[in-house]
Design a protein around this motif. Structure first.
Motif, PDB file in Angstrom:
ATOM      1  N   VAL A 138       0.861  -1.186   0.000  1.00  0.00           N
ATOM      2  CA  VAL A 138       0.000   0.000   0.000  1.00  0.00           C
ATOM      3  C   VAL A 138       0.897   1.234   0.000  1.00  0.00           C
ATOM      4  CG1 VAL A 138      -1.775   1.282   1.230  1.00  0.00           C
ATOM      5  CG2 VAL A 138      -1.836  -1.224   1.194  1.00  0.00           C
ATOM      6  N   GLY A 139       0.916   1.924  -1.136  1.00  0.00           N
ATOM      7  CA  GLY A 139       1.715   3.140  -1.253  1.00  0.00           C
ATOM      8  C   GLY A 139       0.896   4.365  -0.917  1.00  0.00           C
ATOM      9  N   SER A 140       1.340   5.485  -1.433  1.00  0.00           N
ATOM     10  CA  SER A 140       0.647   6.747  -1.154  1.00  0.00           C
ATOM     11  C   SER A 140       1.018   7.770  -2.211  1.00  0.00           C
ATOM     12  CB  SER A 140       1.020   7.274   0.227  1.00  0.00           C
ATOM     13  OG  SER A 140       0.508   8.572   0.431  1.00  0.00           O
ATOM     14  N   VAL A 141       0.070   8.675  -2.468  1.00  0.00           N
ATOM     15  CA  VAL A 141       0.353   9.772  -3.378  1.00  0.00           C
ATOM     16  C   VAL A 141       1.464  10.654  -2.829  1.00  0.00           C
ATOM     17  CG1 VAL A 141      -1.360  11.321  -2.359  1.00  0.00           C
ATOM     18  CG2 VAL A 141      -0.766  11.558  -4.780  1.00  0.00           C
ATOM     19  N   THR A 142       1.633  10.653  -1.510  1.00  0.00           N
ATOM     20  CA  THR A 142       2.662  11.491  -0.894  1.00  0.00           C
ATOM     21  C   THR A 142       4.071  10.977  -1.178  1.00  0.00           C
ATOM     22  OG1 THR A 142       2.548  10.251   1.187  1.00  0.00           O
ATOM     23  CG2 THR A 142       1.104  12.156   0.959  1.00  0.00           C
ATOM     24  N   GLY A 143       4.203   9.709  -1.577  1.00  0.00           N
ATOM     25  CA  GLY A 143       5.517   9.176  -1.909  1.00  0.00           C
ATOM     26  C   GLY A 143       5.842   9.287  -3.378  1.00  0.00           C
ATOM     27  N   ASN A 144       4.887   9.788  -4.156  1.00  0.00           N
ATOM     28  CA  ASN A 144       5.045   9.902  -5.605  1.00  0.00           C
ATOM     29  C   ASN A 144       5.029  11.385  -5.969  1.00  0.00           C
ATOM     30  OD1 ASN A 144       5.414   8.371  -7.955  1.00  0.00           O
ATOM     31  ND2 ASN A 144       3.268   8.503  -8.515  1.00  0.00           N
ATOM     32  N   ASP A 145       6.189  12.004  -6.085  1.00  0.00           N
ATOM     33  CA  ASP A 145       6.249  13.456  -6.173  1.00  0.00           C
ATOM     34  C   ASP A 145       5.964  14.014  -7.568  1.00  0.00           C
ATOM     35  OD1 ASP A 145       8.538  12.864  -7.563  1.00  0.00           O
ATOM     36  OD2 ASP A 145       9.902  13.988  -6.265  1.00  0.00           O
ATOM     37  N   ASN A 146       5.444  13.193  -8.486  1.00  0.00           N
ATOM     38  CA  ASN A 146       5.029  13.729  -9.784  1.00  0.00           C
ATOM     39  C   ASN A 146       3.550  14.133  -9.768  1.00  0.00           C
ATOM     40  OD1 ASN A 146       3.964  11.165  -9.603  1.00  0.00           O
ATOM     41  ND2 ASN A 146       4.382  10.612 -11.727  1.00  0.00           N
ATOM     42  N   THR A 147       2.973  14.241  -8.577  1.00  0.00           N
ATOM     43  CA  THR A 147       1.586  14.674  -8.407  1.00  0.00           C
ATOM     44  C   THR A 147       1.552  15.901  -7.502  1.00  0.00           C
ATOM     45  OG1 THR A 147       1.263  13.244  -6.475  1.00  0.00           O
ATOM     46  CG2 THR A 147       0.764  12.301  -8.634  1.00  0.00           C
ATOM     47  N   VAL A 148       0.388  16.570  -7.478  1.00  0.00           N
ATOM     48  CA  VAL A 148       0.232  17.737  -6.608  1.00  0.00           C
ATOM     49  C   VAL A 148       0.334  17.331  -5.153  1.00  0.00           C
ATOM     50  CG1 VAL A 148      -1.354  19.569  -5.910  1.00  0.00           C
ATOM     51  CG2 VAL A 148      -1.181  18.929  -8.325  1.00  0.00           C
ATOM     52  N   GLY A 149      -0.320  16.198  -4.797  1.00  0.00           N
ATOM     53  CA  GLY A 149      -0.290  15.751  -3.411  1.00  0.00           C
ATOM     54  C   GLY A 149       1.083  15.320  -2.952  1.00  0.00           C
ATOM     55  N   GLY A 150       1.912  14.798  -3.876  1.00  0.00           N
ATOM     56  CA  GLY A 150       3.230  14.321  -3.486  1.00  0.00           C
ATOM     57  C   GLY A 150       4.345  15.320  -3.703  1.00  0.00           C
ATOM     58  N   GLY A 151       4.184  16.209  -4.698  1.00  0.00           N
ATOM     59  CA  GLY A 151       5.261  17.139  -5.009  1.00  0.00           C
ATOM     60  C   GLY A 151       4.963  18.578  -4.678  1.00  0.00           C
ATOM     61  N   GLY A 152       3.718  18.867  -4.212  1.00  0.00           N
ATOM     62  CA  GLY A 152       3.357  20.258  -3.949  1.00  0.00           C
ATOM     63  C   GLY A 152       3.159  20.590  -2.497  1.00  0.00           C
ATOM     64  N   VAL A 153       3.345  19.617  -1.629  1.00  0.00           N
ATOM     65  CA  VAL A 153       3.143  19.839  -0.191  1.00  0.00           C
ATOM     66  C   VAL A 153       4.421  19.456   0.543  1.00  0.00           C
ATOM     67  CG1 VAL A 153       1.760  19.284   1.833  1.00  0.00           C
ATOM     68  CG2 VAL A 153       0.683  19.334  -0.435  1.00  0.00           C
ATOM     69  N   TYR A 154       5.021  20.424   1.218  1.00  0.00           N
ATOM     70  CA  TYR A 154       6.252  20.168   1.976  1.00  0.00           C
ATOM     71  C   TYR A 154       5.896  19.461   3.289  1.00  0.00           C
ATOM     72  CZ  TYR A 154      10.738  20.856   4.230  1.00  0.00           C
ATOM     73  OH  TYR A 154      11.933  20.647   4.856  1.00  0.00           O
ATOM     74  N   PRO A 155       6.776  18.543   3.746  1.00  0.00           N
ATOM     75  CA  PRO A 155       8.042  18.084   3.159  1.00  0.00           C
ATOM     76  C   PRO A 155       7.805  17.059   2.049  1.00  0.00           C
ATOM     77  CG  PRO A 155       7.662  16.948   5.226  1.00  0.00           C
ATOM     78  CD  PRO A 155       6.534  17.939   5.089  1.00  0.00           C
ATOM     79  N   ILE A 156       8.773  16.989   1.137  1.00  0.00           N
ATOM     80  CA  ILE A 156       8.687  16.090  -0.010  1.00  0.00           C
ATOM     81  C   ILE A 156       9.441  14.799   0.300  1.00  0.00           C
ATOM     82  CG2 ILE A 156       9.074  15.868  -2.487  1.00  0.00           C
ATOM     83  CD1 ILE A 156       7.177  18.115  -1.696  1.00  0.00           C
ATOM     84  N   ALA A 157       8.896  13.675  -0.135  1.00  0.00           N
ATOM     85  CA  ALA A 157       9.589  12.398   0.029  1.00  0.00           C
ATOM     86  C   ALA A 157      10.874  12.405  -0.804  1.00  0.00           C
ATOM     87  CB  ALA A 157       8.686  11.250  -0.410  1.00  0.00           C
ATOM     88  N   ASP A 158      11.991  12.157  -0.147  1.00  0.00           N
ATOM     89  CA  ASP A 158      13.286  12.152  -0.833  1.00  0.00           C
ATOM     90  C   ASP A 158      14.288  11.393   0.028  1.00  0.00           C
ATOM     91  OD1 ASP A 158      15.545  12.589  -2.322  1.00  0.00           O
ATOM     92  OD2 ASP A 158      15.140  14.715  -2.669  1.00  0.00           O
ATOM     93  N   LEU A 159      14.850  10.328  -0.506  1.00  0.00           N
ATOM     94  CA  LEU A 159      15.818   9.512   0.235  1.00  0.00           C
ATOM     95  C   LEU A 159      17.247   9.994   0.042  1.00  0.00           C
ATOM     96  CD1 LEU A 159      14.363   5.971  -0.625  1.00  0.00           C
ATOM     97  CD2 LEU A 159      13.879   7.391   1.374  1.00  0.00           C
ATOM     98  N   HIS A 160      17.452  10.938  -0.882  1.00  0.00           N
ATOM     99  CA  HIS A 160      18.800  11.436  -1.209  1.00  0.00           C
ATOM    100  C   HIS A 160      19.731  10.248  -1.493  1.00  0.00           C
ATOM    101  CE1 HIS A 160      17.813  15.633  -0.506  1.00  0.00           C
ATOM    102  NE2 HIS A 160      17.131  15.250   0.578  1.00  0.00           N
ATOM    103  N   ASP A 161      20.837  10.126  -0.793  1.00  0.00           N
ATOM    104  CA  ASP A 161      21.790   9.035  -1.020  1.00  0.00           C
ATOM    105  C   ASP A 161      21.676   7.928   0.027  1.00  0.00           C
ATOM    106  OD1 ASP A 161      22.916  10.190  -3.313  1.00  0.00           O
ATOM    107  OD2 ASP A 161      24.228  11.461  -2.095  1.00  0.00           O
ATOM    108  N   LEU A 162      20.597   7.964   0.816  1.00  0.00           N
ATOM    109  CA  LEU A 162      20.365   6.943   1.842  1.00  0.00           C
ATOM    110  C   LEU A 162      21.512   6.855   2.845  1.00  0.00           C
ATOM    111  CD1 LEU A 162      18.807   4.123  -0.370  1.00  0.00           C
ATOM    112  CD2 LEU A 162      17.696   5.190   1.581  1.00  0.00           C
ATOM    113  N   ASP A 163      22.096   7.993   3.185  1.00  0.00           N
ATOM    114  CA  ASP A 163      23.229   7.995   4.119  1.00  0.00           C
ATOM    115  C   ASP A 163      22.825   7.507   5.506  1.00  0.00           C
ATOM    116  OD1 ASP A 163      24.957   8.909   2.193  1.00  0.00           O
ATOM    117  OD2 ASP A 163      24.662  11.024   2.677  1.00  0.00           O
TER     118      ASP A 163
END
Length: 604
Positions: free
Chosen positions: A234-259
């Motif tokens: 079960v995913g979420s629109v918030t993890g898919n930042d190519n949508t308004v719900g995922g890419g237009g509301v801060y904070p944005i899902a981003d793993l960067h380099d997984l440090d």
């Protein structure tokens, strides 16, 4: 005719043909049997095969060959065996599929479990934290107790996850798991500091992603034998930042380099990217991880196991207990906002039906897909929405029904294969997951198995010789660890040298002589290396570059000596080869003369 009379020898012949000829003969035998049953011409089919039957055979062979990928279609073929638990399995499960759903005591999982049970086709195992609460919910909702089994599973603890998987395997015996639904999750956006799990990891990420990751690794082997196994995340629109719900509301899902994962993800490291904790971002990152892992497991395991891996977004369940930690005003007005402003609202019942669809619908057996419902999220707002009580159409919104499902687009972050590989590696280290060792499906033909085994042994011996004799030229000894060769391998190598030497001077000489007579001599260019003639301009350019870069050939005299040594060695090899050829030719002539004498004696 033999089959119609119940001949045991005919059935044995069918069995041998199937396993000796990779199942190809089975098609002809089926046609023979069908021909006999239909009382057509009783003529030997092997000798006289009607043209119509041949055409049918060709069509069926092509139809069988097109969808197959190697021998993958044989992956679930097994020899007939006796299962001592067969009667118990039949009594417990009947013909129902076995489904495991996490988080069935509330929200989306609760409604999905109810839909699965009402279909009458599934036995549902509910993995829940609180058994007492689950039993109360099951009684209120009317869960069928014969087809629903609650089991304790605290996703806040890896040990509890492993215990759950062990209990599940004991419960199901040898019955395969047909579906695994990774649904349970927590959302703690108001936290200003991280909460820690029993394993000292940030709580949201462990419950939503890491524990499900571990559960999949533990249960995957029990899913391979299912004809239609599916793992649904079960995913979420918030993890898919190519949508308004995922890419237009801060904070944005981003793993960067997984440090953060790379460093072990242990207290005080609270985020996958290693930066400071934000509760809402932790939830979004966990959903991004789930969606990425569905894609990666599809790439890594789908063709080897036949298991389908997919993710889905049921829509914004604004009235779900997922928001239980939000303030009261938010829980009151957020559903209204989603219904009449964005059009993304979905009730729990409809969301449960959507999750049920991904489990049940044959279309959803497709792997590597992110399932969603409806089209644009801002369609049908205003007066029309008021008339329908919020049941407006839209991507993730309510309405649309069973056929509004579609394969949604995924963001570049979700599809990033490099990050997926890192995520799999680091999550495996954090959880201690052990993934099954799977092999490519091969032909069941005994002859091919013997040939494959012999070839594999030869390849291992040749590789061992290459490692010992040729070494690693150009690689520094300090930088590269030398491969360790066991005593057994050394004995094998020594034995191989002795055997190879004997064969090379006996059978090998004959084979080389015959090869040269049939195939001809090896071209000189193959021995000395080919070259391209250079023009004067190229020659002058080459000389200039040689002067400028003296490091290319620092010692011309040394190079000439090396070339001379190579030429002398090639000449010696040629002389030795000529001598061997002469000796072998004389031997063959002598054998030929003796053979002719024997033939003349016999004729006389």
């Amino acid at each position: 005719r033999a089959c119609m009379h119940g001949s045991f020898s005919f059935l044995l012949l069918v069995y041998l043909c199937v396993f000796a000829f990779d199942g190809t003969v089975l098609l002809f035998l089926v046609l023979i049997f069908a021909k006999a049953c239909c009382r057509l011409e009783y003529v030997p089919v092997v000798i006289s095969f009607p043209t119509a039957t041949m055409k049918i055979t060709s069509i069926l062979l092509v139809a069988l060959a097109v969808p197959c990928e190697g021998f993958q279609f044989m992956s679930k073929w097994k020899m007939p065996t006796h299962d001592p638990n067969a009667e118990k399995i039949q009594e417990k499960f009947g013909d129902k599929k076995l489904v495991v759903v996490t988080g069935t005591s509330s929200g989306l999982g609760r409604k999905a479990a109810l839909a699965l049970l009402r279909s009458g086709e599934y036995h549902v195992v509910g993995a829940v934290r609180d058994i007492d609460k689950m039993e109360a919910v099951a009684e209120i909702d009317g869960f069928d107790p014969e087809n629903f089994t609650p089991m304790e599973c605290e996703l806040n603890s890896f040990e509890s996850v492993r215990n759950f998987c062990q209990n599940l395997n004991e419960f199901r015996m040898s019955k395969p798991i047909d579906r695994l639904v990774c649904n349970a999750g927590v959302y703690q956006p108001s936290l200003d500091h991280a909460k820690w799990s029993a394993d000292n990891h940030e709580q949201t990420m462990q419950i939503n992603f890491l524990s499900h990751f571990l559960m999949i690794s533990e249960l995957m082997e029990g899913m391979i034998d299912s004809p239609d196994a599916r793992v649904i995340m079960v995913g979420s629109v918030t993890g898919n930042d190519n949508t308004v719900g995922g890419g237009g509301v801060y904070p944005i899902a981003d793993l960067h380099d997984l440090d953060g994962f790379k460093a072990g993800f242990v207290n005080p490291i609270s985020m996958a990217d290693g930066y400071g904790f934000i509760g809402a971002k932790s939830y979004k990152d966990s959903k991004l991880c789930l969606m990425m892992m569905a894609n990666f497991l599809h790439t890594k395991y789908h063709k080897l196991t036949g298991i389908s891996f997919s993710s889905m977004y049921p829509g914004c369940i604004a009235e779900s207990p997922l928001f239980r930690e939000k303030r009261q005003w938010f829980r009151t007005y957020f559903p209204i906002f989603m219904k009449f402003i964005t059009g993304g609202f979905v009730g729990e019942h409809e969301a449960g039906q959507r999750l049920f669809q991904t489990v049940h619908d044959p279309r959803c057996a497709k792997s590597g897909v992110y399932w969603s419902w409806n089209g644009g999220p801002r369609e049908g707002r205003g007066a029309e929405a008021l008339e329908k009580g919020g049941q407006i159409s839209g991507g993730g919104g309510a309405g649309g029904g069973w056929d509004s499902i579609f394969e949604n687009d995924q963001s570049s972050k979700v599809l990033n294969i490099e990050t997926q590989m890192k995520l799999f590696e680091y999550a495996t280290q954090i959880t201690g997951a052990e993934w099954p060792q799977l092999k490519q499906i091969t032909s069941p033909c005994p002859t091919l198995k013997v040939i494959g085994t012999v070839t594999q042994g030869m390849v291992k011996r040749e590789e061992l010789k290459r490692m010992q004799e040729m070494g690693r030229p150009g690689m520094e000894a300090d930088a590269v660890e030398k491969p360790k060769i066991s005593k057994t391998k050394k004995v094998v190598a020594a034995t191989d040298r002795v055997v190879s030497g004997v064969l090379s001077n006996t059978v090998g000489r004959v084979a080389r002589f015959a090869g040269r007579r049939v195939l001809g001599e090896i071209p000189e260019t193959a021995k000395t290396g080919s070259f391209h003639e250079t023009s004067p301009a190229d020659a002058s350019t080459m000389s200039q570059s040689t002067n400028e870069e003296s490091s290319t050939i620092s010692d011309l005299e040394g190079a000439e000596m090396i070339e001379q040594a190579i030429a002398e060695q090639l000449q010696k090899d040629k002389e030795v080869q000529v001598a061997l050829d002469t000796e072998d030719e004389a031997l063959f002539r002598e054998l030929l003369v003796e053979t002719k004498k024997d033939e003349n004696t016999v004729n006389a």
